[in-house]
Design an enzyme around this catalytic site. Structure first.
Site, PDB file in Angstrom:
ATOM      1  N   GLY A 239       0.756  -1.244   0.000  1.00 41.07           N
ATOM      2  CA  GLY A 239       0.000   0.000   0.000  1.00 41.07           C
ATOM      3  C   GLY A 239       0.781   1.286   0.000  1.00 41.07           C
ATOM      4  O   GLY A 239       0.191   2.362  -0.145  1.00 41.07           O
ATOM      5  N   GLU A 273       3.945  -6.630   1.564  1.00 37.73           N
ATOM      6  CA  GLU A 273       3.447  -6.999   0.231  1.00 37.73           C
ATOM      7  C   GLU A 273       3.420  -5.787  -0.690  1.00 37.73           C
ATOM      8  O   GLU A 273       2.364  -5.382  -1.175  1.00 37.73           O
ATOM      9  CB  GLU A 273       2.017  -7.556   0.349  1.00 37.73           C
ATOM     10  CG  GLU A 273       1.841  -8.737   1.265  1.00 37.73           C
ATOM     11  CD  GLU A 273       0.361  -9.090   1.497  1.00 37.73           C
ATOM     12  OE1 GLU A 273      -0.532  -8.324   1.062  1.00 37.73           O
ATOM     13  OE2 GLU A 273       0.105 -10.133   2.115  1.00 37.73           O
ATOM     14  N   PRO A 274       4.559  -5.167  -0.970  1.00 43.80           N
ATOM     15  CA  PRO A 274       4.535  -3.975  -1.814  1.00 43.80           C
ATOM     16  C   PRO A 274       4.349  -4.303  -3.295  1.00 43.80           C
ATOM     17  O   PRO A 274       4.902  -5.286  -3.788  1.00 43.80           O
ATOM     18  CB  PRO A 274       5.931  -3.367  -1.584  1.00 43.80           C
ATOM     19  CG  PRO A 274       6.795  -4.533  -1.259  1.00 43.80           C
ATOM     20  CD  PRO A 274       5.925  -5.561  -0.590  1.00 43.80           C
ATOM     21  N   GLY A 275       3.561  -3.506  -3.954  1.00 42.85           N
ATOM     22  CA  GLY A 275       3.384  -3.662  -5.400  1.00 42.85           C
ATOM     23  C   GLY A 275       3.813  -2.378  -6.084  1.00 42.85           C
ATOM     24  O   GLY A 275       4.928  -2.228  -6.584  1.00 42.85           O
ATOM     25  N   CYS A 343     -14.167   3.678 -28.483  1.00 40.60           N
ATOM     26  CA  CYS A 343     -15.434   4.371 -28.678  1.00 40.60           C
ATOM     27  C   CYS A 343     -16.146   4.607 -27.352  1.00 40.60           C
ATOM     28  O   CYS A 343     -17.201   4.031 -27.082  1.00 40.60           O
ATOM     29  CB  CYS A 343     -16.310   3.573 -29.628  1.00 40.60           C
ATOM     30  SG  CYS A 343     -15.471   3.327 -31.184  1.00 40.60           S
ATOM     31  N   GLU A 344     -15.551   5.401 -26.499  1.00 42.43           N
ATOM     32  CA  GLU A 344     -16.137   5.761 -25.209  1.00 42.43           C
ATOM     33  C   GLU A 344     -15.640   7.156 -24.854  1.00 42.43           C
ATOM     34  O   GLU A 344     -14.454   7.451 -25.038  1.00 42.43           O
ATOM     35  CB  GLU A 344     -15.661   4.835 -24.089  1.00 42.43           C
ATOM     36  CG  GLU A 344     -15.944   3.390 -24.303  1.00 42.43           C
ATOM     37  CD  GLU A 344     -16.755   2.757 -23.175  1.00 42.43           C
ATOM     38  OE1 GLU A 344     -17.212   3.486 -22.282  1.00 42.43           O
ATOM     39  OE2 GLU A 344     -16.913   1.538 -23.236  1.00 42.43           O
TER      40      GLU A 344
HETATM   41  N1  LLP Z   1      -1.626  -6.873  -0.768  1.00 39.30           N
HETATM   42  C1  LLP Z   1      -2.950  -6.967  -0.992  1.00 39.30           C
HETATM   43  C2  LLP Z   1      -3.751  -7.926  -0.236  1.00 39.30           C
HETATM   44  C3  LLP Z   1      -3.542  -6.127  -1.957  1.00 39.30           C
HETATM   45  O1  LLP Z   1      -4.847  -6.211  -2.190  1.00 39.30           O
HETATM   46  C4  LLP Z   1      -2.747  -5.196  -2.678  1.00 39.30           C
HETATM   47  C5  LLP Z   1      -3.337  -4.326  -3.694  1.00 39.30           C
HETATM   48  C6  LLP Z   1      -1.364  -5.151  -2.411  1.00 39.30           C
HETATM   49  C7  LLP Z   1      -0.841  -5.999  -1.439  1.00 39.30           C
HETATM   50  C8  LLP Z   1      -0.424  -4.230  -3.119  1.00 39.30           C
HETATM   51  O2  LLP Z   1      -0.733  -2.901  -2.888  1.00 39.30           O
HETATM   52  P1  LLP Z   1       0.257  -1.757  -3.426  1.00 39.30           P
HETATM   53  O3  LLP Z   1       1.552  -1.887  -2.668  1.00 39.30           O
HETATM   54  O4  LLP Z   1       0.430  -1.965  -4.881  1.00 39.30           O
HETATM   55  O5  LLP Z   1      -0.475  -0.507  -3.104  1.00 39.30           O
HETATM   56  N2  LLP Z   1      -5.672  -0.895  -9.439  1.00 39.30           N
HETATM   57  C9  LLP Z   1      -5.450   0.082  -8.400  1.00 39.30           C
HETATM   58  C10 LLP Z   1      -4.739  -0.513  -7.207  1.00 39.30           C
HETATM   59  C11 LLP Z   1      -5.418  -1.724  -6.603  1.00 39.30           C
HETATM   60  C12 LLP Z   1      -4.688  -2.308  -5.441  1.00 39.30           C
HETATM   61  C13 LLP Z   1      -5.255  -3.622  -5.049  1.00 39.30           C
HETATM   62  N3  LLP Z   1      -4.583  -4.296  -3.994  1.00 39.30           N
HETATM   63  C14 LLP Z   1      -4.693   1.253  -9.001  1.00 39.30           C
HETATM   64  O6  LLP Z   1      -4.392   1.226 -10.204  1.00 39.30           O
HETATM   65  O7  LLP Z   1      -4.427   2.239  -8.310  1.00 39.30           O
END
Ligand code: LLP
Length: 420
Positions: A239, A273-275, A343-344
């Site tokens: 997050g 859990e970083p994304g 087309c939106e």
């Molecule tokens: N762990 C869990 C359980 C999650 O649901 C998520 C993201 C993450 C980790 C990773 O979160 P991060 O570090 O990336 O913030 N599509 C949206 C973001 C959706 C996030 C969903 N869950 C966007 O484009 O902003």
């Protein structure tokens, strides 16, 4: 580290000239800097220093096999939310013993798959899910490692679509329900309690909400300990936000330093859990201006990438900086909407944006598109999905080729009785 910078007025990704790359690959395409991903990953590691930890990369942010492989070689584990993501991780060489499985709706087939592969643990989100996992593990004669996802009911102050830790959200168990779940699990011979877990949302730019959530989970840990239940891992989720425009989030290093202060009095191993914070700023979506048009009210750059390629602006009204790949010589600027071919009306990458006056054939880089860009793309309007290129230094590699029209129809069939 500026991985995207101008040299002689041309935008580069590391040492790769993006104009030349566009000529080789065609547009649109995604391009990711591996050095940037490495830098961010190592920044997290540096934050942890000597304390034992596990960084489980949230695969949903960017699940390209080369990106996963690269992170695996750096020592990353993975946070997955589907059988498909598990398949990708295994293919990329991420050890199952470093994989946690989150998500509210795991199917029976997915649970069997993950259990057989021997993942580290399931982050369980409901009592019914616990019952199903228990039933399956009994059938397979294999203990299932679990953690419960607690919904700490804190406000992460982010976009409502990506906040997950409030009572009104569908995620996790309340503290009270979690207590019940742990007790039930502790009597189950086929369940092994491994961890405790929370995740409060995404694109969070302050540490405060994380600390609040951790505080609440720590209270629960204390209550569990009194009952003799001591999970080995504490997964604080992902997050951490990034800079798209003016946001000023802590760096991974600063973030972890703050977190460690909050967890110094507990014995659990920390998982994160970083994304987005690993891959978001590593990527651009490269697109070409097809046409310029204007009417009495508005001007448009109509580009060859659309909402099916990068959905964030349409979905969340998200801001992505847009840069010309070649800086024009003059400094005439105009206000335009950058729109795609779909087309939106919602098909835009930017609205009312001040950009240099460019012409058809010119290239634009939609910045900070490394997370939730390609992974959320679709074939809407029967558009083949775009290639993904990875860059390291002066080397590049087409990590995913452009889809063909044949790819589009490959899974489809026409019933014989229509053939006449
Ligand atoms: N762990 C869990 C359980 C999650 O649901 C998520 C993201 C993450 C980790 C990773 O979160 P991060 O570090 O990336 O913030 N599509 C949206 C973001 C959706 C996030 C969903 N869950 C966007 O484009 O902003």
């Amino acid at each position: 580290m500026d991985v995207f910078s101008y040299k002689d007025n041309i935008l580069y990704c590391e040492d790769v000239n993006l104009m030349e790359l566009a000529e080789k690959v065609g547009t649109p395409f995604y391009c990711y800097s591996l050095s940037y991903i490495e830098k961010r990953f190592m920044d997290y590691k540096r934050g942890f220093g000597d304390s034992t930890h596990l960084i489980c990369y949230a695969v949903k942010a960017n699940s390209n096999l080369s990106v996963l492989k690269f992170l695996a070689t750096l020592g990353a584990g993975a946070d997955i939310v589907s059988g498909g993501e598990l398949f990708r991780c295994l293919k990329a060489g991420i050890s199952p013993s470093r994989i946690v499985y989150s998500g509210v709706g795991k199917t029976k087939e997915e649970i069997v798959y993950a259990l057989k592969e021997g993942i580290l643990m399931f982050n369980v989100e409901s009592l019914e899910e616990l019952s199903l996992i228990s039933k399956i593990s009994r059938e397979l004669g294999k203990k299932a490692p679990v953690s419960f996802r607690v919904n700490p009911d804190v406000d992460p102050k982010t976009h409502p679509y990506i906040s997950t830790g409030l009572k009104k959200n569908k995620f996790g168990l309340s503290i009270q329900q979690a207590m019940e779940a742990y007790e039930r699990a502790s009597y189950d011979d086929f369940i092994e309690i491994k961890g405790i877990d929370c995740h409060i949302g995404s694109q969070i730019t302050e540490v405060g909400p994380f600390l609040d959530a951790i505080g609440r989970v720590k209270e629960l840990l204390k209550r569990l300990k009194k009952k003799g239940i001591v999970p080995q891992y504490f997964d604080i989720g992902g997050g951490l936000g990034i800079t798209y425009k003016n946001e000023n989030p802590p760096t991974p290093f600063e973030f972890i330093q703050e977190i460690l202060k909050e967890v110094k009095d507990i014995e659990q191993t920390i998982i994160i859990e970083p994304g987005r914070s690993l891959v978001g700023n590593s990527g651009v979506l490269l697109t070409k201006i097809l046409y310029f048009k204007e009417n009495s009210q508005k001007a448009f750059y109509i580009v060859d990438a659309g909402m099916n390629d990068l959905g964030r602006p349409s979905l969340y009204d998200a801001y992505h900086e847009i840069l010309p790949v070649q800086r024009p010589k003059d400094d005439i600027r105009i206000k335009v909407d950058v729109v795609g071919p779909i087309c939106e009306t919602g098909d835009f990458l930017a609205r009312e944006r001040e950009l240099p006056r460019l012409y058809s054939g010119d290239l634009l880089a939609v910045m900070n598109s490394g997370a939730y860009g390609f992974t959320m793309s679709s074939n809407y309007n029967s558009r083949p999905r775009v290639p993904e290129v990875v860059v390291k230094g002066d080397r590049f590699f087409i990590a995913r080729r452009r889809e063909t029209f044949e790819d589009l129809v490959a899974p489809e069939d026409i019933p014989q009785w229509m053939e006449g």
